[in-house]
Write a protein that holds these residues in place. Sequence first.
Motif, short mmCIF file in Angstrom:
data_model
loop_
_atom_site.label_atom_id
_atom_site.label_comp_id
_atom_site.label_asym_id
_atom_site.label_seq_id
_atom_site.Cartn_x
_atom_site.Cartn_y
_atom_site.Cartn_z
N THR A 18 4.95 -6.58 -7.32
CA THR A 18 4.11 -5.53 -7.91
C THR A 18 2.69 -6.01 -8.14
O THR A 18 1.72 -5.29 -7.86
CB THR A 18 4.74 -5.05 -9.23
N THR A 19 2.55 -7.23 -8.63
CA THR A 19 1.22 -7.80 -8.86
C THR A 19 0.42 -7.90 -7.57
O THR A 19 -0.75 -7.48 -7.50
CB THR A 19 1.34 -9.19 -9.50
N GLN A 20 1.04 -8.43 -6.53
CA GLN A 20 0.33 -8.60 -5.26
C GLN A 20 0.03 -7.27 -4.59
O GLN A 20 -1.04 -7.09 -3.98
CB GLN A 20 1.13 -9.51 -4.33
N ALA A 21 0.93 -6.32 -4.71
CA ALA A 21 0.67 -4.99 -4.15
C ALA A 21 -0.52 -4.33 -4.83
O ALA A 21 -1.36 -3.71 -4.16
CB ALA A 21 1.91 -4.11 -4.28
N ALA A 22 -0.62 -4.48 -6.13
CA ALA A 22 -1.75 -3.89 -6.87
C ALA A 22 -3.07 -4.55 -6.49
O ALA A 22 -4.09 -3.87 -6.32
CB ALA A 22 -1.51 -4.02 -8.37
N LEU A 23 -3.06 -5.87 -6.35
CA LEU A 23 -4.29 -6.57 -5.96
C LEU A 23 -4.72 -6.18 -4.55
O LEU A 23 -5.92 -6.00 -4.28
CB LEU A 23 -4.07 -8.08 -6.04
N LEU A 24 -3.76 -6.03 -3.66
CA LEU A 24 -4.10 -5.62 -2.30
C LEU A 24 -4.63 -4.19 -2.28
O LEU A 24 -5.61 -3.90 -1.57
CB LEU A 24 -2.86 -5.73 -1.40
N GLU A 25 -4.04 -3.33 -3.07
CA GLU A 25 -4.53 -1.95 -3.14
C GLU A 25 -5.99 -1.92 -3.60
O GLU A 25 -6.82 -1.21 -3.00
CB GLU A 25 -3.68 -1.14 -4.10
N ASP A 26 -6.32 -2.67 -4.64
CA ASP A 26 -7.69 -2.70 -5.14
C ASP A 26 -8.66 -3.18 -4.06
O ASP A 26 -9.74 -2.61 -3.88
CB ASP A 26 -7.79 -3.62 -6.37
N TRP A 27 -8.27 -4.23 -3.35
CA TRP A 27 -9.14 -4.78 -2.30
C TRP A 27 -9.35 -3.78 -1.17
O TRP A 27 -10.48 -3.60 -0.70
CB TRP A 27 -8.52 -6.08 -1.77
N LEU A 28 -8.28 -3.11 -0.75
CA LEU A 28 -8.41 -2.15 0.34
C LEU A 28 -9.26 -0.96 -0.07
O LEU A 28 -10.06 -0.45 0.73
CB LEU A 28 -7.02 -1.68 0.78
N ARG A 29 -9.11 -0.51 -1.30
CA ARG A 29 -9.94 0.61 -1.77
C ARG A 29 -11.42 0.20 -1.80
O ARG A 29 -12.30 1.01 -1.48
CB ARG A 29 -9.47 1.08 -3.14
N GLN A 31 -12.72 -1.69 0.29
CA GLN A 31 -13.14 -1.65 1.69
C GLN A 31 -13.30 -0.23 2.21
O GLN A 31 -13.63 -0.01 3.37
CB GLN A 31 -12.12 -2.38 2.58
N GLY A 32 -13.04 0.75 1.35
CA GLY A 32 -13.19 2.15 1.74
C GLY A 32 -11.95 2.76 2.37
O GLY A 32 -12.02 3.88 2.92
N ARG A 33 -10.81 2.06 2.28
CA ARG A 33 -9.59 2.60 2.86
C ARG A 33 -8.85 3.49 1.86
O ARG A 33 -8.90 3.26 0.65
CB ARG A 33 -8.65 1.47 3.29
N THR A 34 -8.20 4.51 2.36
CA THR A 34 -7.33 5.35 1.54
C THR A 34 -5.95 4.70 1.51
O THR A 34 -5.38 4.40 2.56
CB THR A 34 -7.22 6.77 2.12
N VAL A 35 -5.44 4.48 0.30
CA VAL A 35 -4.19 3.73 0.13
C VAL A 35 -3.13 4.60 -0.53
O VAL A 35 -3.41 5.33 -1.49
CB VAL A 35 -4.43 2.46 -0.72
N VAL A 36 -1.92 4.51 -0.02
CA VAL A 36 -0.75 5.13 -0.64
C VAL A 36 0.15 4.01 -1.13
O VAL A 36 0.63 3.20 -0.34
CB VAL A 36 0.01 6.02 0.36
#
Length: 207
Positions: A18-29, A31-36
Motif C-alpha cells: 500500500t505504501t509503495q502504491a501510494a508513492l508511485l501514484e503521487d509520482w505518476l500524477r 508526471q501528468g498521468r491519470t492514475v486509477v
Amino acid sequence: MPAGLWITFEGGDGSGKTTQAALLEDWLRDQGRTVVRTREPGGTDVGNLVRDIVLHHRGDVAPRAEALLYAADRAHHVATLVRPALARGEVVIQDRYLDSSVAYQGAGRVLDAGEIRELSLWATEGALPDVTVLLDLDPASARRRLDAADKPFDRLEAEKAEFHERVRAAFLGLAAAEPDRFLVLDASLPVEHLAAAVRARVALALG
C-alpha cells in the motif's frame, strides 16, 4: 492518447504494498498521468462484497470456494474497471492480482497452482499486467509489522507461519518464471530506496 499501463503490487501481508502504491501514484500524477488505484478483492462494489466474505467471514470457507470467489471478483474487476481504464490511456496501479491467488490459494491452501492460474486467466480472458512489483519479506518480519499496526488480522493474515512460508516461496517461484514482468525487491530496505527502484522500472515501461 498515451498507452495505458497496468502495474500490480504483490507480496505477503505487511510487505509494504500500500505504501509503495501510494508513492508511485503521487509520482505518476506529478508526471501528468491519470492514475486509477484499485485492489483485489474490493476494487468494485461487487469486489467489496467478495472481500467481506473471503477476508472477514467468521466461519470457514472451503479452499476451492475461496479460489472461485477470488476468480469471480477478478473477472468483474478486469472487465468493468481495468480494461476500460487502460483503453482510456490511464495507468492502473493495483494491489494484488492473479499471482496472489496462485500463491495464497495454490501454495497456501495446497491446491493445484496451475489450475488456479488457468482459472484466473479464463476469468479475465488472459489479462496480465505490464509490470508486477514483488515486495519480498520474510514472514517473521512481516508478522512484526502487522503486530505493530495493532489492528485485527483478517482470515489470511491470521494463518500460521508455515502457510506464509509457502506463500512467499510461491511468489518467488512465479517471479523467477516471468522475469520480464516481475521486479523483485527486498521489502526490508528503506521505503524511499524501494520507491526509487519502482519508479525506474515504471519509467522504463512508459518509455
